[in-house]
Design an enzyme around this catalytic site. Structure first.
Site, mmCIF file in Angstrom:
data_model
loop_
_atom_site.group_PDB
_atom_site.id
_atom_site.type_symbol
_atom_site.label_atom_id
_atom_site.label_comp_id
_atom_site.label_asym_id
_atom_site.label_seq_id
_atom_site.Cartn_x
_atom_site.Cartn_y
_atom_site.Cartn_z
ATOM 1 N N HIS A 93 -7.155 -4.912 10.169
ATOM 2 C CA HIS A 93 -6.878 -4.679 8.738
ATOM 3 C C HIS A 93 -5.579 -5.376 8.317
ATOM 4 O O HIS A 93 -4.653 -5.532 9.110
ATOM 5 C CB HIS A 93 -6.882 -3.186 8.374
ATOM 6 C CG HIS A 93 -5.746 -2.351 8.860
ATOM 7 N ND1 HIS A 93 -5.905 -1.048 9.283
ATOM 8 C CD2 HIS A 93 -4.414 -2.595 8.990
ATOM 9 C CE1 HIS A 93 -4.743 -0.547 9.632
ATOM 10 N NE2 HIS A 93 -3.819 -1.460 9.472
ATOM 11 N N GLU B 237 -9.732 -2.100 5.528
ATOM 12 C CA GLU B 237 -10.363 -1.853 6.821
ATOM 13 C C GLU B 237 -11.616 -2.726 6.987
ATOM 14 O O GLU B 237 -12.109 -3.306 6.012
ATOM 15 C CB GLU B 237 -10.755 -0.364 6.898
ATOM 16 C CG GLU B 237 -9.577 0.613 6.755
ATOM 17 C CD GLU B 237 -8.744 0.762 8.030
ATOM 18 O OE1 GLU B 237 -8.570 -0.217 8.789
ATOM 19 O OE2 GLU B 237 -8.257 1.884 8.264
ATOM 20 N N ASN C 151 -7.419 -3.039 14.331
ATOM 21 C CA ASN C 151 -8.810 -3.380 13.977
ATOM 22 C C ASN C 151 -8.906 -4.558 13.015
ATOM 23 O O ASN C 151 -9.953 -4.814 12.438
ATOM 24 C CB ASN C 151 -9.512 -2.150 13.381
ATOM 25 C CG ASN C 151 -8.866 -1.685 12.074
ATOM 26 O OD1 ASN C 151 -7.931 -2.305 11.579
ATOM 27 N ND2 ASN C 151 -9.371 -0.586 11.525
ATOM 28 N N ASP D 1 0.811 -1.217 0.000
ATOM 29 C CA ASP D 1 0.000 0.000 0.000
ATOM 30 C C ASP D 1 0.842 1.264 0.000
ATOM 31 O O ASP D 1 2.059 1.222 0.174
ATOM 32 C CB ASP D 1 -0.962 0.000 1.215
ATOM 33 C CG ASP D 1 -0.322 -0.538 2.486
ATOM 34 O OD1 ASP D 1 0.915 -0.509 2.594
ATOM 35 O OD2 ASP D 1 -1.067 -1.003 3.367
HETATM 36 C C1 F6R Z 1 1.441 -1.506 6.090
HETATM 37 C C2 F6R Z 1 0.163 -2.166 6.223
HETATM 38 C C3 F6R Z 1 -0.606 -2.174 7.501
HETATM 39 C C4 F6R Z 1 0.259 -2.374 8.735
HETATM 40 C C5 F6R Z 1 -0.577 -2.300 9.991
HETATM 41 C C6 F6R Z 1 0.250 -2.480 11.239
HETATM 42 O O1 F6R Z 1 1.970 -1.683 4.794
HETATM 43 O O2 F6R Z 1 -0.292 -2.694 5.261
HETATM 44 O O3 F6R Z 1 -1.568 -3.190 7.438
HETATM 45 O O4 F6R Z 1 0.894 -3.622 8.633
HETATM 46 O O5 F6R Z 1 -1.248 -1.074 10.051
HETATM 47 O O6 F6R Z 1 1.111 -1.389 11.396
HETATM 48 P P1 F6R Z 1 2.260 -1.397 12.509
HETATM 49 O O7 F6R Z 1 3.240 -2.441 12.082
HETATM 50 O O8 F6R Z 1 2.858 -0.026 12.460
HETATM 51 O O9 F6R Z 1 1.600 -1.726 13.809
#
Ligand code: F6R
Length: 241
Positions: A135, A140, A133, A67
Site C-alpha cells: 500500500h 490497500e 502489502n 492520510d
Molecule cells: C503513512 C502511510 C503508510 C505508511 C506505511 C508504512 O502516512 O501512508 O502508507 O507509509 O504503512 O508504514 P511504516 O513506515 O510504519 O512501516
C-alpha cells in the site's frame, strides 16, 4: 525510476531530507506531500536539524499529508495530525495553517481534499512510505488506480501491523481517510523510502512487478519522476542487487 540503495533508515532519512531541502531552496513556495509511520521519522529529524542550522526555511512551504485514521480526533496521540505536529511541524517554521491533514472526524466529503491540493497548485514533491502489502497512503491491494481521496477500509494485516501503537486491539482503527492513487500520481515528483526485510516483496513488485491493483505501489512504474530510497534488506529481491 531512480533507485538509491543505502545502509540503513538513518541514511535514507538524511538523503531524503537533503533532497527536500534542495527543492525548497529552489522553490521556497514548495507544496510538499508528507507521510507518517515509522519510516519517515529520520527524514523529519534531519529536516529539523537542518532548520535549526538555518539550512532550510519552511516559512512559505505548504504541506498535505497522505492520510488520517477515521474517527480519531486530531488531539489523539495516535492521530496522524498529532504525529506530524510533534515529529515535525512544532519544530520548524512552517505556517501551521498551511499544513493540511485529511480530517478523520469530518468525513462527509473527503474528495474536497483533492480540491484543496489543486487550489495550492498541486503537490510538487510527495514523500511516501510503503506498506508490507504494497500500500501507498492507505490504498490497500485492490484499490482502483483512478481513486481520489476517500474513506478506505484497512486490511486485517495493516490493522495488525498498526496495533503496535495502540493500547488494546479494540482501539486500532479499521478505516482511514486516504489520498487516492490518482491523487498521489498527480504529484510532480515522488520520493519513496522503504527499509527492512519485510518491505522486500513490495519493493520487488514496485520495481519489477506487473502493474496491477493487487500491488498498489506498482502504479509508480507509470510515474515519470520517482526516486526510491531503500536499504540492502528492502532491496534484496531486486534483480540488479
Ligand atoms: C503513512 C502511510 C503508510 C505508511 C506505511 C508504512 O502516512 O501512508 O502508507 O507509509 O504503512 O508504514 P511504516 O513506515 O510504519 O512501516
Amino acid at each position: 525510476m531512480n533507485i538509491i540503495i543505502v545502509k540503513d533508515n538513518q541514511e535514507a532519512g538524511e538523503i531524503a531530507a537533503e533532497m527536500i531541502a534542495e527543492k525548497i531552496s529552489k522553490n521556497p513556495k514548495l507544496v510538499l506531500g508528507l507521510a507518517t509511520g515509522s519510516t519517515p521519522v529520520s527524514t523529519y529529524e534531519t529536516l529539523i536539524k537542518m532548520y535549526k542550522n538555518k539550512k532550510v526555511d519552511f516559512s512559505q512551504v505548504k504541506s498535505f499529508n497522505l492520510d488520517e485514521y477515521k474517527d480519531l480526533q486530531p488531539t489523539h496521540e495516535q492521530s496522524y495530525r498529532y504525529f506530524m505536529n510533534t515529529k515535525l511541524f512544532d519544530h520548524i517554521n512552517i505556517n501551521h495553517n498551511w499544513t493540511f491533514v485529511p480530517s478523520g472526524t469530518d468525513t462527509k466529503n473527503p474528495e474536497t481534499y483533492d480540491l484543496e491540493i489543486e487550489k495550492a497548485g498541486g503537490i510538487d514533491l510527495q514523500l511516501l512510505g510503503l506498506g508490507v502489502n504494497g500500500h501507498i497512503g492507505f490504498n490497500e491491494p485492490g484499490t482502483k488506480f483512478d481513486s481520489k481521496t476517500a474513506v478506505v477500509d484497512l486490511t486485517p494485516s495493516t490493522i495488525q501491523i498498526n496495533a503496535r501503537f495502540f493500547d488494546s486491539p479494540a482501539e486500532v482503527p479499521t478505516q482511514a481517510v486516504s489520498m487516492g492513487l490518482a491523487s498521489i500520481m498527480n504529484s510532480k515528483e515522488i520520493i519513496l523510502i522503504a527499509t527492512g526485510a519485510n518491505k522486500a516483496e513490495a519493493i520487488y513488485h514496485l520495481v519489477h512487478g506487473k502493474v496491477s491493483e493487487q500491488w498498489p505501489c506498482s502504479i509508480l512504474q507509470n510515474h515519470e519522476n520517482v526516486t526510491i530510497i531503500v536499504d540492502q534488506e528492502a532491496a534484496k529481491l531486486l534483480e540488479s542487487n
